[in-house]
Design a protein around this motif. Sequence first.
Motif, PDB file in Angstrom:
ATOM      1  N   ASP A  18       0.816  -1.195   0.000  1.00 35.71           N
ATOM      2  CA  ASP A  18       0.000   0.000   0.000  1.00 35.71           C
ATOM      3  C   ASP A  18       0.861   1.262   0.000  1.00 35.71           C
ATOM      4  N   ARG A  19       1.881   1.232   0.855  1.00 38.55           N
ATOM      5  CA  ARG A  19       2.746   2.405   0.941  1.00 38.55           C
ATOM      6  C   ARG A  19       3.590   2.567  -0.309  1.00 38.55           C
ATOM      7  N   VAL A  20       4.017   1.443  -0.863  1.00 36.68           N
ATOM      8  CA  VAL A  20       4.779   1.515  -2.111  1.00 36.68           C
ATOM      9  C   VAL A  20       3.910   2.164  -3.188  1.00 36.68           C
ATOM     10  N   ASP A  21       2.664   1.730  -3.246  1.00 33.40           N
ATOM     11  CA  ASP A  21       1.772   2.266  -4.275  1.00 33.40           C
ATOM     12  C   ASP A  21       1.548   3.761  -4.096  1.00 33.40           C
ATOM     13  N   ARG A  22       1.464   4.184  -2.855  1.00 27.91           N
ATOM     14  CA  ARG A  22       1.192   5.604  -2.611  1.00 27.91           C
ATOM     15  C   ARG A  22       2.461   6.400  -2.362  1.00 27.91           C
ATOM     16  N   ASN A  23       3.618   5.700  -2.447  1.00 30.61           N
ATOM     17  CA  ASN A  23       4.903   6.321  -2.178  1.00 30.61           C
ATOM     18  C   ASN A  23       4.941   6.946  -0.782  1.00 30.61           C
ATOM     19  N   GLY A  24       4.637   6.198   0.201  1.00 32.66           N
ATOM     20  CA  GLY A  24       4.753   6.676   1.579  1.00 32.66           C
ATOM     21  C   GLY A  24       3.439   6.560   2.305  1.00 32.66           C
ATOM     22  N   PRO A  25       3.315   7.023   3.498  1.00 32.49           N
ATOM     23  CA  PRO A  25       4.403   7.646   4.278  1.00 32.49           C
ATOM     24  C   PRO A  25       5.394   6.593   4.808  1.00 32.49           C
ATOM     25  N   TRP A  26       6.616   7.041   4.943  1.00 37.76           N
ATOM     26  CA  TRP A  26       7.659   6.127   5.428  1.00 37.76           C
ATOM     27  C   TRP A  26       8.086   6.503   6.836  1.00 37.76           C
ATOM     28  N   ASP A  27       8.502   5.496   7.582  1.00 35.45           N
ATOM     29  CA  ASP A  27       8.896   5.722   8.976  1.00 35.45           C
ATOM     30  C   ASP A  27      10.378   6.043   9.085  1.00 35.45           C
ATOM     31  N   ASP A  28      10.775   6.196  10.351  1.00 39.33           N
ATOM     32  CA  ASP A  28      12.119   6.681  10.645  1.00 39.33           C
ATOM     33  C   ASP A  28      13.093   5.517  10.838  1.00 39.33           C
ATOM     34  N   TRP A  29      14.267   5.654  10.294  1.00 35.29           N
ATOM     35  CA  TRP A  29      15.272   4.582  10.318  1.00 35.29           C
ATOM     36  C   TRP A  29      15.738   4.264  11.736  1.00 35.29           C
ATOM     37  N   THR A  30      15.927   5.284  12.545  1.00 37.00           N
ATOM     38  CA  THR A  30      16.356   5.002  13.924  1.00 37.00           C
ATOM     39  C   THR A  30      15.265   4.257  14.686  1.00 37.00           C
ATOM     40  N   MET A  31      14.018   4.713  14.497  1.00 33.00           N
ATOM     41  CA  MET A  31      12.917   4.036  15.189  1.00 33.00           C
ATOM     42  C   MET A  31      12.848   2.566  14.762  1.00 33.00           C
ATOM     43  N   TYR A  32      13.105   2.345  13.484  1.00 33.07           N
ATOM     44  CA  TYR A  32      13.116   0.986  12.947  1.00 33.07           C
ATOM     45  C   TYR A  32      14.146   0.138  13.693  1.00 33.07           C
ATOM     46  N   GLN A  33      15.330   0.712  13.857  1.00 26.72           N
ATOM     47  CA  GLN A  33      16.382  -0.019  14.576  1.00 26.72           C
ATOM     48  C   GLN A  33      15.998  -0.238  16.037  1.00 26.72           C
ATOM     49  N   LEU A  34      15.437   0.828  16.639  1.00 30.20           N
ATOM     50  CA  LEU A  34      15.050   0.703  18.051  1.00 30.20           C
ATOM     51  C   LEU A  34      13.983  -0.375  18.226  1.00 30.20           C
ATOM     52  N   ALA A  35      13.072  -0.420  17.272  1.00 30.37           N
ATOM     53  CA  ALA A  35      12.006  -1.418  17.362  1.00 30.37           C
ATOM     54  C   ALA A  35      12.606  -2.821  17.383  1.00 30.37           C
ATOM     55  N   ILE A  36      13.595  -3.053  16.505  1.00 33.28           N
ATOM     56  CA  ILE A  36      14.245  -4.363  16.484  1.00 33.28           C
ATOM     57  C   ILE A  36      14.971  -4.635  17.788  1.00 33.28           C
ATOM     58  N   GLU A  37      15.677  -3.618  18.265  1.00 35.93           N
ATOM     59  CA  GLU A  37      16.416  -3.818  19.518  1.00 35.93           C
ATOM     60  C   GLU A  37      15.461  -4.148  20.657  1.00 35.93           C
ATOM     61  N   ALA A  38      14.332  -3.440  20.688  1.00 36.46           N
ATOM     62  CA  ALA A  38      13.355  -3.692  21.738  1.00 36.46           C
ATOM     63  C   ALA A  38      12.867  -5.137  21.652  1.00 36.46           C
ATOM     64  N   GLU A  39      12.555  -5.563  20.461  1.00 35.52           N
ATOM     65  CA  GLU A  39      12.066  -6.937  20.295  1.00 35.52           C
ATOM     66  C   GLU A  39      13.139  -7.945  20.679  1.00 35.52           C
ATOM     67  N   GLN A  40      14.370  -7.644  20.290  1.00 33.31           N
ATOM     68  CA  GLN A  40      15.445  -8.576  20.635  1.00 33.31           C
ATOM     69  C   GLN A  40      15.604  -8.690  22.145  1.00 33.31           C
ATOM     70  N   SER A  41      15.475  -7.552  22.828  1.00 34.04           N
ATOM     71  CA  SER A  41      15.672  -7.609  24.277  1.00 34.04           C
ATOM     72  C   SER A  41      14.520  -8.339  24.957  1.00 34.04           C
ATOM     73  N   LYS A  42      13.346  -8.266  24.348  1.00 34.78           N
ATOM     74  CA  LYS A  42      12.194  -8.921  24.972  1.00 34.78           C
ATOM     75  C   LYS A  42      12.068 -10.390  24.569  1.00 34.78           C
ATOM     76  N   LEU A  43      12.909 -10.804  23.636  1.00 32.99           N
ATOM     77  CA  LEU A  43      12.744 -12.125  23.045  1.00 32.99           C
ATOM     78  C   LEU A  43      12.803 -13.248  24.086  1.00 32.99           C
ATOM     79  N   VAL A  44      11.859 -14.142  23.978  1.00 31.79           N
ATOM     80  CA  VAL A  44      11.814 -15.277  24.888  1.00 31.79           C
ATOM     81  C   VAL A  44      12.485 -16.442  24.196  1.00 31.79           C
TER      82      VAL A  44
END
Lengths: 630, 312
Positions: free
Chosen positions: A65-91
């Motif tokens: 959907d976003r590709v088709d509408r060309n956005g909106p796109w999120d922030d690269w740092t937030m993307y990294q933080l999201a992964i880090e958060a998930e990694q830290s919570k990983l069971v």
Amino acid sequence: MQVRKRCIPTGQRKGFLTAMQSNYESAKEEHLASPAPSPGANAKRKLHPSVDLQFDRTWLHQLQDRVDRNGPWDDWTMYQLAIEAEQSKLVESFDDLQCLRSLPSFEPMPHQISTARRVLHEMSGRAILADEVGLGKTIEAGLVLKEYMVRGLVKRALILVPASLVLQWVRELNGKFGISAVAQKKEHSWACDVVVASMDTAKRDPHREKLLNQDYDMLIIDEAHKLKNKKTTNYQFVNQLRKKYCLLLTATPVQNDLDELYNLITLLKPGQLGGQSEFAANFVVDKRLPKNEDQLQEALSSVMIRNRRGDGGIQFTKRIVKNIPLSLSAEEQALYEAVTKFVRDRVDESQGDWSSLLSLVTLQREVCSSRDAVFLTLVNMFKKTTEDSPLRPKIWELVEVIRGITANTKAEKTMELVRGMNDKVIIFTEYRATQEYLLQYFRNHNMVAVPYRGGMNRGKKDWMMDLFRGRAQVLIATEAGGEGINLQFCHHMINFDLPWNPMRVEQRIGRVHRLGQTNDVHIYNLCTVGTIEEHIVNLLHEKINLFELVIGELDHILERFETKNESLEQRLARMMLESGGNQEQLRMQIDDLGNSLSRIRDEVELEEPLDMSAINSVMNAVGQTIEVRP
Amino acid sequence: MNERQIHKFVQRYLETTACQIIEKSPAHFQVKLSPRADRDLTNRPYYWSFVDRTGADPETMTMLFVTDKQKYDQTQAAEETKPAGGPVSAADAALGRSFGYINGTALNTNIRVPREDLYFGSRRLNQLFESARSGGNYLCLFQEPDKRSAHPLHSTAYSAWLGVNLKVEFACDMKREEIHSFGVSLATGQCVEQFHNRLLQHRMTPKLPPNVHTAKNALTLNKAAAIAEQTLERKLRTYDYSWAQAAAERLNEELATIGHYYEPLLESADDENKPLIAEQFERRQEEIRWQYEPRVTASAINCGIFYLQGIG
């Protein structure tokens, strides 16, 4: 930018793709699943004979959907933080306790952790936690709940407890476990993820319907012995609730009868002990005598954990009780008589319908406490009467008598006691007005006293405790219920007046006489001679032997007493009114009451250790013995 | 996450959400939140809907985030004892409060700044996690060229990749999780694991760099996603599923147990009670499946289109 959709010409890529394609083909053959994601949001494939793999594809649609509408796109740092958060919570593993690393503010005891582990790994989250009182069933349940929440297996949880414990549960779950539990107050509270409510509220309409239409990932029930009877609404309600995991907490899984145990377990896991008749045939000789103990124990051990206190761990110090008889001053005595007459007149007027007058007895009790207490009640009573009521002048007469009183006999005696012990002391009274009076009285005599009452908010309560622990010698409390006042550092208490409900007396004592108390506890009961108070002190002390009972015993006595009758308080008030001022009659009736109570006490004391031993030995085998060091 | 990792995480979060850091130490941040962070962290939906509807200038909250409680409390205590006269004054202050005095030196007269201890498992840190997750879902980024291209007319070829971070959950009555990061070249269909780590080695930018051209895509996103899923599935097939086997066995045992209880009950029940018991039986069976049924699910944490140098 657009992601263009095109086919590729080069042979090499084609080769790769055909390889991929053939993968798809083989996938097709095996699983009859389409290779490219279908338009649906989810796809299911068999991964192993006993397990499916399910892909959630909402992300792909969103991205497209976003590709088709060309956005909106999120922030690269937030993307990294999201992964880090998930990694830290990983069971990462099935069987460690993840929740332990997110409980910074307290450390559970080893037996609590091992209990939680067993519930999680051996009982799959359906268990009866039957530890003896004081070993921390709440903590164990909290650990299990938290672990499931951390692992994402529980989102919605319902916790049903007696009304008096709701706030305590909420506080523990929030404070110790960081679980946002909410006390059910309004209708919309039910929508919260973790709700603590009283069983009595939950089982009533309109709440009942609402709860029965929910799926709860986890259900916790405290004081679950209230579910021992299949026929009660409690039992049926809990039976109807839809739940995945379920914990039943009780210190007394069996009170009278093996059937209670059967019912409790059947509620948790139907069939665990077979059908009712099978159970009776296989395991029961008599109400309290099991057979095939080994098998019963084995069946129990897969649903129940019972940790017991070690004998060495808990040693209560002695309770030294002293009744202090006092004579009212002439003025106070006059007030007592005036009030007694006032009450009697009301009874005479009412022509036998006393039910609305029971509260009048309070007046007599209040005279024994302080004139301020009587005064306040009279003023309230005055406000409720109409202007032309014949009652008004009579109330004024009483107020006039109050004016004549200049000193409080009890307060003087209390001051003398407090000065004499020269140590921390807690004074309990039933009445706000008496509390205020005493605070002022002590202040006038240059003694630092701090108040404590139920209406104070948490912060203020804590702060009063701190003051008492620090520089104040005296704490004057109207409330003994609720935890949070742990006064092990103090070993004197004065009952300025006594509640008529023995449980409340027990609660008062429990504040001081508890684990961690290293001194013998001195209890002083102030008792005005020739008043109703004398009877009450006699009843509680001599007949029930309240002050020296083993912890928990009072529960049993009262339970038996009250199943047959109205509560002890009501009964006493009724006797007061019925006697119509005839002292001799009143004394005889209270003696009768006392005798029947002491009979029940004897019964309880006699049968308890004998009859339950067979059951207990089976139940006690499903847990460990814990030495609790005060 | 230990204190240091949390501190770093919080700092990056605050910076990227444009919060204004007023004061900081290795143990804390005092920060005036940006509107974006305020919306996510302060639980004030009513306030924000008011701002949105009226167009009023938002007043964001100032907060004290403590990332290392022990260290922070130590330094605070050390500072407090300097001007005041030791522990006695604390008791005095407490007593003073009971009579309504405000201890002027100990309390800041400015507005109260709510303090939040951010430790692993704390609610506020989880909110930060949530906020990061909802603010970092879908990306479209370009790799920044290593160095300025020597020739202004020279153009570097970039190709697009589908990157997706998948969380795989293995659940029955217990659960464990794995994260898999896949990148699928939209030009060639090549599938790479640990794709996220690869991205972290580059500097990425949302703007198309100069002197760059992008290769044409040969695959649709759908196809690329299918390739990632296939790769994951093939990998998962090699795993040990004795846990699922055991869970399935438990499930069957439990079903048999309640069957053993309810079936005779159903047989002996009269017509009136039968439907009730049958319904209860049905419900118990559902509950047990809900509790034990082994399942593996894969869902995306986040994903994006990434243009990387070269034809992948």
